[in-house]
Scaffold this motif. Structure first.
Motif, PDB file in Angstrom:
ATOM      1  N   PHE A 115       0.171  65.116  77.502  1.00 42.39           N
ATOM      2  CA  PHE A 115       0.929  64.526  78.682  1.00 42.39           C
ATOM      3  C   PHE A 115       2.493  64.362  78.062  1.00 42.39           C
ATOM      4  O   PHE A 115       3.232  65.064  79.166  1.00 42.39           O
ATOM      5  N   GLU A 116       2.758  64.159  76.981  1.00 43.24           N
ATOM      6  CA  GLU A 116       4.198  64.014  76.727  1.00 43.24           C
ATOM      7  C   GLU A 116       4.876  65.323  76.530  1.00 43.24           C
ATOM      8  O   GLU A 116       5.871  65.770  76.569  1.00 43.24           O
ATOM      9  N   LYS A 117       3.905  66.354  76.135  1.00 42.35           N
ATOM     10  CA  LYS A 117       4.174  67.770  76.169  1.00 42.35           C
ATOM     11  C   LYS A 117       4.735  68.398  77.540  1.00 42.35           C
ATOM     12  O   LYS A 117       5.567  69.361  77.498  1.00 42.35           O
ATOM     13  N   ASN A 118       4.107  68.032  78.471  1.00 42.70           N
ATOM     14  CA  ASN A 118       4.287  68.390  79.786  1.00 42.70           C
ATOM     15  C   ASN A 118       4.901  67.337  80.906  1.00 42.70           C
ATOM     16  O   ASN A 118       4.515  67.174  81.949  1.00 42.70           O
ATOM     17  N   GLU A 119       5.547  66.291  80.020  1.00 40.70           N
ATOM     18  CA  GLU A 119       6.154  65.207  80.924  1.00 40.70           C
ATOM     19  C   GLU A 119       7.105  65.806  81.908  1.00 40.70           C
ATOM     20  O   GLU A 119       7.970  66.460  81.567  1.00 40.70           O
ATOM     21  N   VAL A 120       7.332  65.185  83.181  1.00 33.80           N
ATOM     22  CA  VAL A 120       8.311  65.300  83.945  1.00 33.80           C
ATOM     23  C   VAL A 120       9.055  64.183  84.443  1.00 33.80           C
ATOM     24  O   VAL A 120       8.463  62.931  84.502  1.00 33.80           O
ATOM     25  N   LEU A 121      10.548  64.206  83.954  1.00 32.45           N
ATOM     26  CA  LEU A 121      11.207  63.260  84.049  1.00 32.45           C
ATOM     27  C   LEU A 121      12.328  63.346  85.155  1.00 32.45           C
ATOM     28  O   LEU A 121      12.456  64.358  85.810  1.00 32.45           O
ATOM     29  N   TYR A 122      13.196  62.224  85.343  1.00 30.26           N
ATOM     30  CA  TYR A 122      14.239  62.306  86.562  1.00 30.26           C
ATOM     31  C   TYR A 122      14.979  63.418  86.177  1.00 30.26           C
ATOM     32  O   TYR A 122      15.536  63.430  85.198  1.00 30.26           O
ATOM     33  N   GLY A 123      15.224  64.118  87.246  1.00 29.11           N
ATOM     34  CA  GLY A 123      16.283  65.295  87.204  1.00 29.11           C
ATOM     35  C   GLY A 123      15.648  66.724  86.981  1.00 29.11           C
ATOM     36  O   GLY A 123      16.151  67.636  87.186  1.00 29.11           O
ATOM     37  N   ASP A 124      14.313  66.842  86.609  1.00 29.34           N
ATOM     38  CA  ASP A 124      13.741  67.943  86.330  1.00 29.34           C
ATOM     39  C   ASP A 124      13.385  68.633  87.515  1.00 29.34           C
ATOM     40  O   ASP A 124      13.180  68.295  88.589  1.00 29.34           O
ATOM     41  N   LEU A 125      13.482  69.977  87.514  1.00 25.33           N
ATOM     42  CA  LEU A 125      13.246  70.881  88.745  1.00 25.33           C
ATOM     43  C   LEU A 125      11.572  71.410  88.629  1.00 25.33           C
ATOM     44  O   LEU A 125      11.458  71.746  87.436  1.00 25.33           O
ATOM     45  N   LEU A 126      11.110  71.463  89.552  1.00 25.41           N
ATOM     46  CA  LEU A 126       9.553  72.061  89.476  1.00 25.41           C
ATOM     47  C   LEU A 126       9.744  73.317  90.487  1.00 25.41           C
ATOM     48  O   LEU A 126       9.927  73.279  91.854  1.00 25.41           O
TER      49      LEU A 126
ATOM     50  N   LYS B 284      24.445  69.537  82.056  1.00 26.49           N
ATOM     51  CA  LYS B 284      24.731  68.453  82.930  1.00 26.49           C
ATOM     52  C   LYS B 284      24.814  69.164  84.674  1.00 26.49           C
ATOM     53  O   LYS B 284      25.547  69.877  84.825  1.00 26.49           O
ATOM     54  N   TYR B 285      24.159  68.451  85.481  1.00 31.47           N
ATOM     55  CA  TYR B 285      24.245  68.846  86.851  1.00 31.47           C
ATOM     56  C   TYR B 285      23.744  67.766  87.637  1.00 31.47           C
ATOM     57  O   TYR B 285      23.052  66.824  87.119  1.00 31.47           O
ATOM     58  N   ASN B 286      23.985  67.793  88.908  1.00 38.01           N
ATOM     59  CA  ASN B 286      23.337  66.643  89.870  1.00 38.01           C
ATOM     60  C   ASN B 286      22.332  67.154  90.420  1.00 38.01           C
ATOM     61  O   ASN B 286      22.226  68.288  90.874  1.00 38.01           O
ATOM     62  N   PRO B 287      21.019  66.539  90.005  1.00 40.90           N
ATOM     63  CA  PRO B 287      19.688  66.935  90.352  1.00 40.90           C
ATOM     64  C   PRO B 287      19.596  67.284  91.941  1.00 40.90           C
ATOM     65  O   PRO B 287      18.740  68.468  92.260  1.00 40.90           O
ATOM     66  N   VAL B 288      20.115  66.412  92.802  1.00 37.10           N
ATOM     67  CA  VAL B 288      19.757  66.350  94.162  1.00 37.10           C
ATOM     68  C   VAL B 288      20.715  67.647  94.525  1.00 37.10           C
ATOM     69  O   VAL B 288      20.320  68.493  95.578  1.00 37.10           O
ATOM     70  N   PHE B 289      21.847  67.697  94.160  1.00 35.42           N
ATOM     71  CA  PHE B 289      22.807  69.003  94.590  1.00 35.42           C
ATOM     72  C   PHE B 289      21.952  70.223  94.188  1.00 35.42           C
ATOM     73  O   PHE B 289      21.909  71.053  95.061  1.00 35.42           O
ATOM     74  N   LEU B 290      21.456  70.240  92.918  1.00 33.04           N
ATOM     75  CA  LEU B 290      21.135  71.536  92.653  1.00 33.04           C
ATOM     76  C   LEU B 290      19.729  71.786  93.303  1.00 33.04           C
ATOM     77  O   LEU B 290      19.265  73.228  93.847  1.00 33.04           O
ATOM     78  N   ASN B 291      18.932  70.766  93.811  1.00 27.86           N
ATOM     79  CA  ASN B 291      17.657  71.107  94.688  1.00 27.86           C
ATOM     80  C   ASN B 291      17.924  71.611  95.933  1.00 27.86           C
ATOM     81  O   ASN B 291      17.426  72.534  96.417  1.00 27.86           O
ATOM     82  N   TYR B 292      19.294  71.311  96.403  1.00 29.06           N
ATOM     83  CA  TYR B 292      19.622  71.745  97.771  1.00 29.06           C
ATOM     84  C   TYR B 292      20.142  73.148  97.506  1.00 29.06           C
ATOM     85  O   TYR B 292      19.814  74.023  98.357  1.00 29.06           O
TER      86      TYR B 292
END
Length: 416
Positions: free
Chosen positions: A77-88, A126-134
């Motif tokens: 799980f820790e090896k494949n953990e998804v955290l705030y700001g990660d892109l999928l 560093k980037y704004n994850p919401v911005f990068l998602n759009y």
């Protein structure tokens, strides 16, 4: 593929921002990793587990929105953990235009993990994850990703290809935040309108059921009860249409869709299914004829009956076509067939046989279908009330479509 210049500016900007956006590779901002490939018995319990549908079906992803789970040890799980700001990213698709679709994980409080058909992108700058998602949903970014997808029966993207995707990005975090805030506000409006439209649709459906099973009754202009409804078989109310297109003079081929009603076959399937040179056995249908399609689906569990608003055309002989004798009944019975009031009877007479996707019903049984008919005045009140509800639903739908178009315009103008 579009040739990208070293720098460019978006068409629409906030006051105070003038500098050019710079071109870079996605790999300058993200490191990529493939997800978990567990055995089939591991799914259904354990840690929240992001799959392709979570990427496609949500504006953003949080732990609460994830439906899947996987039972793996803590180290995996820790090896494949998804955290705030990660892109999928979606690794593969049967449709090239959908390859490499992306989404962002926006849960500060809970982490999750991700599956083997997903690629995780984690910040190394560093980037704004919401911005990068759009940004990754803009036409230019999608074209870049799609152009790098490979395959024949399925189209795939990998970590290396995603790393090489070129994007234009603002290096100003304040500008990123402002763009993210505006588009997030538009998305909230879209979500609100979607929910409103769905609730109106559910309300309309529920009211229609109550109107047609007579839980709700109207009164006449003097406040008196209307007469009892009369039950009559379909055979008394309509005639079977059996005219064949023997000379091939009618070329518009129609089909009966559970979702969209009677539509042009070529428009609906994006190609002609019927052979234009072999339409002699097809049934000629006229405007306001009704058509029963015995093919069952989630939307039409006994097959749909729809009114033809398209005009003259031909239908497959697999369909049953009938015409009401009294034109004053058309609006009422059209709404009646949009309810489930007649479904129980259809189930009671059906012989499914070897074809579980199609109702097998004899002609005599079909035309024995009982239909309850109220007085003309009550029919008109019922139809008028349903029409008002339909107008409200359509108004919200139109507002939703306009807001979605507005968002698309913002994506094109606020990004390079």
């Amino acid at each position: 593929m579009t040739r990208l210049t070293p720098s460019a500016k978006p068409e629409l900007r906030f006051n105070g921002f003038h500098g050019s956006w710079t071109i870079c590779e996605l790999g300058d901002y993200l490191t990529f990793k493939n997800g978990i490939n567990a055995d089939k018995d591991s799914y259904g319990s354990g840690y929240k587990f992001i799959n392709v549908l979570d990427i496609i079906n949500n504006d953003f992803i949080t732990n609460e929105l994830i439906t899947g789970t996987v039972n793996v040890d803590k180290k995996t799980f820790e090896k494949n953990e998804v955290l705030y700001g990660d892109l999928l990213f979606q690794r593969s698709s049967e449709n090239r235009e959908e390859a490499g679709q992306s989404n962002v994980y926006l849960d500060h409080n809970n982490s999750s993990c991700f599956g083997g058909f997903v690629i995780r992108g984690r910040a190394k700058r560093k980037y704004n994850p919401v911005f990068l998602n759009y940004l990754l949903k803009t036409d230019l970014a999608r074209k870049e990703i799609i152009s790098k997808s490979g395959g024949s029966t399925r189209y795939n993207v990998g970590q290396d290809t995603l790393s090489e995707v070129k994007i234009y990005i603002s290096g100003d975090e304040t500008e990123q935040q402002k763009i993210a805030d505006v588009l997030s506000a538009v998305d909230k409006k879209i979500s609100f309108l979607k929910e409103k439209h769905a609730l109106l649709g559910q309300y309309k459906k529920g009211v229609m059921q109550k109107l047609f099973n007579q839980e709700i009754r109207f009164k006449d202009k003097y406040g008196n009860e209307f007469p009892d409804w009369q039950e009559m078989p379909l055979s008394r109310l309509s005639v079977k249409v059996s005219s064949k297109n023997t000379d091939g003079s009618v070329t518009q081929v129609l089909t009966n869709s559970a979702k969209d009603g009677i539509v042009n076959q070529g428009d609906y399937f994006k190609k002609d299914i019927a052979n234009q040179g072999n339409l002699g056995g097809y049934t000629i249908v006229e405007k306001d004829d009704f058509v029963y399609n015995p093919r069952i689906s989630v939307l039409a569990p006994v097959g749909p009956i729809k009114r033809n608003h398209k005009g003259q055309g031909v239908m497959s002989p697999l369909y049953t076509v009938f015409r009401f004798k009294d034109q004053n009944l058309l609006d009422f019975v059209e709404q009646y067939f949009n309810t489930t009031m007649w479904h129980r009877y259809m189930h009671s007479i059906a012989n499914f046989g070897a074809r579980h996707d199609r109702m097998n019903i004899t002609t005599s049984d079909f035309y024995a279908l009982p239909v309850l008919i109220p007085s003309k005045e009550e029919r008109e009140k019922i139809v008028a009330f349903i029409r008002v509800l339909g107008i409200k639903c359509e108004a919200v739908k139109k507002q939703l479509e306009l807001t979605q178009t507005f968002k698309k315009g913002l994506l094109q103008q606020m990004f390079v």
